[in-house]
Scaffold this motif. Sequence first.
Motif, mmCIF file in Angstrom:
data_model
loop_
_atom_site.group_PDB
_atom_site.id
_atom_site.type_symbol
_atom_site.label_atom_id
_atom_site.label_comp_id
_atom_site.label_asym_id
_atom_site.label_seq_id
_atom_site.Cartn_x
_atom_site.Cartn_y
_atom_site.Cartn_z
ATOM 1 N N ASN A 262 0.825 -1.223 0.000
ATOM 2 C CA ASN A 262 0.000 0.000 0.000
ATOM 3 C C ASN A 262 0.848 1.258 0.000
ATOM 4 O O ASN A 262 0.478 2.275 -0.595
ATOM 5 C CB ASN A 262 -0.948 0.004 1.199
ATOM 6 N N THR A 263 1.998 1.222 0.675
ATOM 7 C CA THR A 263 2.860 2.413 0.703
ATOM 8 C C THR A 263 3.407 2.730 -0.686
ATOM 9 O O THR A 263 3.773 3.878 -0.961
ATOM 10 C CB THR A 263 4.043 2.258 1.686
ATOM 11 N N LEU A 264 3.470 1.717 -1.549
ATOM 12 C CA LEU A 264 4.025 1.927 -2.892
ATOM 13 C C LEU A 264 2.977 2.437 -3.878
ATOM 14 O O LEU A 264 3.297 2.681 -5.041
ATOM 15 C CB LEU A 264 4.658 0.627 -3.406
ATOM 16 N N ASN A 265 1.731 2.594 -3.418
ATOM 17 C CA ASN A 265 0.698 3.158 -4.295
ATOM 18 C C ASN A 265 1.026 4.582 -4.718
ATOM 19 O O ASN A 265 0.602 5.049 -5.781
ATOM 20 C CB ASN A 265 -0.668 3.132 -3.601
ATOM 21 N N SER A 266 1.797 5.274 -3.880
ATOM 22 C CA SER A 266 2.113 6.684 -4.178
ATOM 23 C C SER A 266 3.364 6.835 -5.035
ATOM 24 O O SER A 266 3.768 7.962 -5.348
ATOM 25 C CB SER A 266 2.284 7.465 -2.876
ATOM 26 N N GLY A 267 4.007 5.701 -5.404
ATOM 27 C CA GLY A 267 5.160 5.789 -6.285
ATOM 28 C C GLY A 267 6.375 5.060 -5.758
ATOM 29 O O GLY A 267 6.360 4.503 -4.654
ATOM 30 N N PRO A 268 7.464 5.051 -6.547
ATOM 31 C CA PRO A 268 8.684 4.322 -6.162
ATOM 32 C C PRO A 268 9.285 4.855 -4.861
ATOM 33 O O PRO A 268 9.283 6.070 -4.615
ATOM 34 C CB PRO A 268 9.626 4.579 -7.344
#
Length: 324
Positions: A262-268
């Motif tokens: 889920n933390t990677l939903n905002s990008g790399p």
Amino acid sequence: MLTRIKDGLYMIKLPMPFREGYVNVFVYQHKHGIVLFDSGVDSDECFAELEDGLGEIGASIEDVREIYLSHFHVDHSGLAGRIKALSGAKVFISQEDALRLKRFYFTSDGERLIDRFYMQHGVSGGLVESIKRMLNFLRKKICVFEVDVYLLPNNIHVIGEEELEILPAPGHTRGQVCFFFKRLGILLSCDHILPDITPNLSPDIAHPEFRPLHSFVNSLTAMRDLPVSMIYPSHGEPFSSLNRRIDEIIVHHRERREIILNTLNSGPKTAYQISLDVFGEDLSEFDRFLAVNEIITHVMELEFEGKILKESRNGVYFFVKEGK
């Protein structure tokens, strides 16, 4: 403080300079002497507590014949060299952890590996220097020793009148083992299965092919339905519900995996950036180190499974969710 488990088998709580406060070591007494399971850190306070505990059963440090080490961390192996020098005891440990012990605590090779590995994962230079200072602090808590016997997975050792099975338990370290007294139904679960916390999973930075989380879950699953009556961990109090605790730990890591995705939903992000998202920034330097280790073990597995991709940017790894 010494506690009787069964006739001839005892637990001693030894102090250590870490958050857990103490480590449980175990003593098996038979007619030929003492077998010790783990040793505590190399400090005068820890040595005195161990000496007092052995004195309660009419024994001494000089009576120790064998020292079985579950893994290389200093709260488990630190006093082994001092005890061996006084008693002539043989030291047993897995080959994997013997090599890690030598590389990181008995030589200076570890600092070079730390620099490269953690900088690649986006850890700031200041924290990398702090990690190296921690390594130097830990070196002062272990007495150098030679290993006599490598512990092999699932081998049976006869000690006194008991059969002891060596159970592989990788994850916390690459070569950690647990000790199972088959007749007694007693498992010394070491740092593998703890009653109240989950062990920190750490990459083996000298062996990047090692998959800590995968290995950890597989070794937990292999211990399901082991015919145990009681589990004695290295930290915390004894407990009896082996399968329930194994299930709780596996569920915990499944939930952690989803949080990371889920933390990677905002990008790399780098592993270090993910660790700040998951654990927050209000951590001690030591806890920041543990947090980034935990995240690295998870992103390694997610990458292996094809759930995320790793991109190298100027020598720093960023992780991106598949399809983003």
